[in-house]
Design an enzyme around this catalytic site. Sequence first.
Site, short mmCIF file in Angstrom:
data_model
loop_
_atom_site.label_atom_id
_atom_site.label_comp_id
_atom_site.label_asym_id
_atom_site.label_seq_id
_atom_site.Cartn_x
_atom_site.Cartn_y
_atom_site.Cartn_z
N ASP A 1 41.50 60.03 65.12
CA ASP A 1 41.23 59.82 63.70
C ASP A 1 39.85 59.24 63.44
O ASP A 1 38.85 59.95 63.43
CB ASP A 1 42.33 58.93 63.12
CG ASP A 1 42.34 58.89 61.60
OD1 ASP A 1 41.46 59.50 60.97
OD2 ASP A 1 43.24 58.24 61.03
N ARG B 1 37.21 52.22 53.33
CA ARG B 1 36.86 53.57 52.86
C ARG B 1 35.49 53.58 52.19
O ARG B 1 34.75 54.57 52.29
CB ARG B 1 37.93 54.09 51.91
CG ARG B 1 37.78 55.57 51.59
CD ARG B 1 38.92 56.07 50.72
NE ARG B 1 38.84 55.57 49.37
CZ ARG B 1 39.46 56.13 48.33
NH1 ARG B 1 40.21 57.21 48.50
NH2 ARG B 1 39.36 55.62 47.12
N ARG C 1 46.93 62.74 46.94
CA ARG C 1 45.93 62.22 46.01
C ARG C 1 44.88 63.27 45.69
O ARG C 1 44.29 63.26 44.61
CB ARG C 1 45.20 61.01 46.62
CG ARG C 1 46.06 59.85 47.01
CD ARG C 1 45.22 58.62 47.35
NE ARG C 1 44.11 58.88 48.25
CZ ARG C 1 44.19 58.85 49.58
NH1 ARG C 1 45.36 58.60 50.16
NH2 ARG C 1 43.14 59.05 50.33
N HIS D 1 49.99 60.75 60.31
CA HIS D 1 50.36 59.35 60.10
C HIS D 1 51.87 59.21 59.83
O HIS D 1 52.58 58.69 60.66
CB HIS D 1 49.55 58.67 58.99
CG HIS D 1 48.09 58.66 59.24
ND1 HIS D 1 47.51 58.09 60.36
CD2 HIS D 1 47.05 59.17 58.51
CE1 HIS D 1 46.20 58.25 60.32
NE2 HIS D 1 45.89 58.90 59.22
#
Length: 445
Positions: free
Chosen positions: A319, A81, A207, A268
């Site tokens: 994705d 990330r 999140r 997911h």
Amino acid sequence: MTRWHAAYAWLDGRTGPDPDVLIEVTDGRFTTIDVGVPAPPDATRLAGLVLPGLANTHSHAFHRALRGRTHTGGGTFWTWRERMYDVATRLDPDSYLALARATYAEMALAGITCVGEFHYLHHAPDGRPYADPNAMGAALVEAAAQAGVRLTLLDTCYLTATVDGKPLAGPQLRFGDGDAAGWAARVDAFRPAGDHARLGAAIHSVRAVPAAQLGDVAGWAAAHDAPLHAHLSEQPAENEACLAYHGTTPTGLLAGAGALGPRTTAVHATHITRADLTTLGGSGTGVCLCPTTERDLADGIGPARAIADAGSPLSLGSDSHAVIDPFEEARAVELDERLRTRRRGHFGAGELLRAAGPAGHRALGWTDAGRIAVGARADLVAVRLDSVRTAGVEPVGALFAATAADVDLVLVDGAVVVRDGRHVRVDVPAELARSVANSYGEDVA
């Protein structure tokens, strides 16, 4: 009117392809479909297998710049990330338009006629809005138009950095709108240009949106009859943090906020509990699997068969675009189940095609696409059956043999976008090379 004659075509509702199918298209719609007829002299002959247009239900277009640059080392999703954030800081509306156009054109070459763009690069790198607060979204809409594909812009609410509400910082600043009301106000001001694009909503994750504001995003989607997508249980760490802070799983949190249902797609769903399975399936919430990304990031293998059996329609996405190949995504659903269970035969070819085509289009709000049927949008994907990969393959088995390289012709709303395996508008390799290099400040000779 145009006429096409397919040696084999996989029609709506069939368990396999039919031979000798005459297909007529008028004003971007299928108007006649006749099975078992010889090719008339005025019809264009399609020698291989003709499929309906395929849908890429989950895309982050800017991730295409990471392909081949993040694979040689180790690490985790979280270290990957950080590399992704490095690219995110460099893009502006012009450079994002170029990168997304090339990426969407690559998708068209692979047989993808509709894209769901999970979009959260909203503002300038320091978090300040552009003069047009939706300039980045407008760039994506224009990129899809130039690449010749349809787009559902899933405008993503992204407000916090962690489940317990830490503020956005650094590269994440450009994602945020302050609160859900600010996000909704910006989205309400956006009118995508062109009939090829429509708006949807997304909750980035539990999140990124505080629990008290999840319902606001879900309410916007309901009020606008728009699709709602959300990353869900991609990582065990997300589940653990959610349980510790909220006392429930991410699925439970979304359910409590009224964010699940037939309009919603969970992306997911890799690390879900049995109770989560029941909640998702019982609510009719769809699940988008992204097998090539999930394996690339070492996310894990989700329980695909159990998800489908619980009542959640499956769709597919590329994705992070480590691979753009809907055939690979489709067969990976079956092959990953084989790895997980050490048993063969979980999904038939017809189920995989439904996930790649009509289910993905429905998840993106295009209920009149993804099917070869009278009245539907005239999207066609012609796949060669004479390549080194497909020679000798029975047509029904092509999903397990073909790759994106075998796509020969693509129609979107009746217009030819790919012919003889080449995009008719975009020099895809050259534009990808330039736009990816530009994302890193590199020169292309």
